[in-house]
Design a protein around this motif. Structure first.
Motif, mmCIF file in Angstrom:
data_model
loop_
_atom_site.group_PDB
_atom_site.id
_atom_site.type_symbol
_atom_site.label_atom_id
_atom_site.label_comp_id
_atom_site.label_asym_id
_atom_site.label_seq_id
_atom_site.Cartn_x
_atom_site.Cartn_y
_atom_site.Cartn_z
ATOM 1 N N ALA A 177 1.207 -0.872 0.005
ATOM 2 C CA ALA A 177 0.431 -0.148 0.098
ATOM 3 C C ALA A 177 0.781 0.997 0.824
ATOM 4 O O ALA A 177 2.116 1.212 0.316
ATOM 5 N N PHE A 178 0.373 2.251 -0.828
ATOM 6 C CA PHE A 178 1.234 3.418 -1.101
ATOM 7 C C PHE A 178 0.443 4.480 0.061
ATOM 8 O O PHE A 178 -0.623 5.058 0.022
ATOM 9 N N VAL A 179 1.743 4.696 1.163
ATOM 10 C CA VAL A 179 1.239 6.293 2.249
ATOM 11 C C VAL A 179 2.020 7.404 1.810
ATOM 12 O O VAL A 179 2.504 8.012 3.186
ATOM 13 N N GLY A 180 2.179 7.525 1.105
ATOM 14 C CA GLY A 180 3.458 8.936 0.637
ATOM 15 C C GLY A 180 4.378 8.926 1.093
ATOM 16 O O GLY A 180 5.216 7.791 1.155
ATOM 17 N N TYR A 181 4.371 9.971 2.563
ATOM 18 C CA TYR A 181 5.527 9.953 3.325
ATOM 19 C C TYR A 181 5.882 9.359 4.097
ATOM 20 O O TYR A 181 6.884 8.411 5.424
ATOM 21 N N GLY A 182 4.548 8.446 4.599
ATOM 22 C CA GLY A 182 4.061 7.643 5.810
ATOM 23 C C GLY A 182 4.000 8.736 7.600
ATOM 24 O O GLY A 182 4.633 8.006 8.210
ATOM 25 N N ILE A 183 4.057 10.010 7.119
ATOM 26 C CA ILE A 183 3.788 10.178 8.558
ATOM 27 C C ILE A 183 2.833 10.296 8.843
ATOM 28 O O ILE A 183 1.219 11.089 7.833
ATOM 29 N N THR A 184 2.201 10.633 9.956
ATOM 30 C CA THR A 184 0.665 10.606 10.912
ATOM 31 C C THR A 184 1.621 11.502 12.203
ATOM 32 O O THR A 184 2.127 11.724 13.388
ATOM 33 N N ALA A 185 0.457 12.786 11.990
ATOM 34 C CA ALA A 185 1.294 14.203 13.084
ATOM 35 C C ALA A 185 -0.398 14.795 13.631
ATOM 36 O O ALA A 185 -1.477 14.943 12.659
ATOM 37 N N ASP A 186 0.114 15.341 14.657
ATOM 38 C CA ASP A 186 -0.988 16.358 15.280
ATOM 39 C C ASP A 186 -1.215 17.423 15.076
ATOM 40 O O ASP A 186 -1.721 18.575 14.558
ATOM 41 N N LYS A 187 0.684 18.300 15.172
ATOM 42 C CA LYS A 187 0.909 19.294 14.573
ATOM 43 C C LYS A 187 2.136 19.184 13.646
ATOM 44 O O LYS A 187 3.140 19.312 13.811
ATOM 45 N N PRO A 188 1.825 19.868 13.014
ATOM 46 C CA PRO A 188 0.390 20.307 12.169
ATOM 47 C C PRO A 188 -0.658 18.622 11.550
ATOM 48 O O PRO A 188 0.173 18.069 11.950
ATOM 49 N N LYS A 189 -2.267 19.023 11.264
ATOM 50 C CA LYS A 189 -2.630 18.284 11.423
ATOM 51 C C LYS A 189 -2.637 17.491 10.300
ATOM 52 O O LYS A 189 -2.367 18.056 9.365
ATOM 53 N N TYR A 190 -1.689 16.199 9.841
ATOM 54 C CA TYR A 190 -1.441 15.747 8.885
ATOM 55 C C TYR A 190 -1.400 14.034 8.944
ATOM 56 O O TYR A 190 -1.379 13.952 9.817
ATOM 57 N N ASP A 191 -1.997 13.719 7.857
ATOM 58 C CA ASP A 191 -2.304 11.495 7.872
ATOM 59 C C ASP A 191 -1.950 11.003 6.702
ATOM 60 O O ASP A 191 -2.659 11.070 5.656
ATOM 61 N N ASP A 192 -0.601 11.043 6.228
ATOM 62 C CA ASP A 192 -0.850 9.950 5.536
ATOM 63 C C ASP A 192 -1.561 8.311 4.944
ATOM 64 O O ASP A 192 -1.647 7.967 4.486
ATOM 65 N N TYR A 193 -1.553 8.148 6.532
ATOM 66 C CA TYR A 193 -2.276 7.079 6.418
ATOM 67 C C TYR A 193 -3.698 6.889 6.232
ATOM 68 O O TYR A 193 -4.777 5.709 6.270
ATOM 69 N N ALA A 194 -4.536 8.132 6.025
ATOM 70 C CA ALA A 194 -5.791 8.669 5.823
ATOM 71 C C ALA A 194 -6.503 7.961 5.103
ATOM 72 O O ALA A 194 -5.705 7.529 3.717
ATOM 73 N N GLY A 195 -7.035 6.925 5.748
ATOM 74 C CA GLY A 195 -8.253 6.734 4.163
ATOM 75 C C GLY A 195 -7.176 5.099 3.940
ATOM 76 O O GLY A 195 -7.603 4.300 2.855
ATOM 77 N N VAL A 196 -6.172 5.197 4.230
ATOM 78 C CA VAL A 196 -5.622 3.427 3.833
ATOM 79 C C VAL A 196 -5.489 2.656 5.222
ATOM 80 O O VAL A 196 -5.266 3.056 6.009
ATOM 81 N N ASP A 197 -5.494 1.404 4.593
ATOM 82 C CA ASP A 197 -5.731 0.549 4.498
ATOM 83 C C ASP A 197 -4.032 -0.618 5.648
ATOM 84 O O ASP A 197 -4.384 -0.944 4.905
ATOM 85 N N ALA A 198 -3.831 -0.423 5.907
ATOM 86 C CA ALA A 198 -2.189 -1.083 6.328
ATOM 87 C C ALA A 198 -2.436 -2.075 6.470
ATOM 88 O O ALA A 198 -0.640 -3.080 6.616
ATOM 89 N N LYS A 199 -3.313 -2.503 7.660
ATOM 90 C CA LYS A 199 -2.760 -3.922 8.685
ATOM 91 C C LYS A 199 -2.518 -5.093 7.085
ATOM 92 O O LYS A 199 -2.945 -5.270 6.317
ATOM 93 N N GLY A 200 -1.997 -5.470 7.950
ATOM 94 C CA GLY A 200 -1.054 -7.312 6.984
ATOM 95 C C GLY A 200 -0.410 -6.971 5.890
ATOM 96 O O GLY A 200 0.360 -7.954 4.904
ATOM 97 N N LYS A 201 -0.373 -5.289 5.773
ATOM 98 C CA LYS A 201 0.590 -5.303 4.246
ATOM 99 C C LYS A 201 2.505 -4.973 4.267
ATOM 100 O O LYS A 201 2.360 -3.916 5.325
ATOM 101 N N VAL A 202 2.175 -4.355 2.822
ATOM 102 C CA VAL A 202 3.824 -4.133 3.125
ATOM 103 C C VAL A 202 3.789 -2.542 2.893
ATOM 104 O O VAL A 202 2.699 -2.530 1.618
#
Length: 95
Positions: free
Chosen positions: A1-26
């Motif tokens: 699964a492609f997750v962009g930069y693979g970043i999840t952050a609160d400040k600033p609000k940023y989530d490359d995993y939004a809408g991506v099901d990465a469970k069990g995947k590379v």
């Protein structure tokens, strides 16, 4: 699964995993961070930003259930980016 930069952050609000099901995947993760050449917040690598380090990206992938991480370069960064030694991101008990 492609997750962009693979970043999840609160400040600033940023989530490359939004809408991506990465469970069990590379996950395929871009190295560096958004606007890496800008040299300014929010993801300035010179500021020691934990969101852009390889180790933190691996940890974030694990928190999202990924079973593996494949790092790739942006096309613009590929020409002058040497390979790292195997085990570069390994912790003390993982080598």
């Amino acid at each position: 699964a492609f997750v962009g930069y693979g970043i999840t952050a609160d400040k600033p609000k940023y989530d490359d995993y939004a809408g991506v099901d990465a469970k069990g995947k590379v996950v395929v993760v871009l190295r560096q961070g958004p606007r890496a050449g800008a040299k300014e917040p929010p993801f300035d690598p010179r500021a020691g930003n934990p969101n852009t380090s390889l180790v933190d990206k691996i940890g974030n992938a694990v928190r999202h259930g990924a079973v593996g991480v494949l790092f790739v370069n942006n096309r613009a960064d590929a020409a002058d980016d040497a390979l790292m030694e195997f085990g570069y991101a390994a912790g003390p008990d993982e080598k």
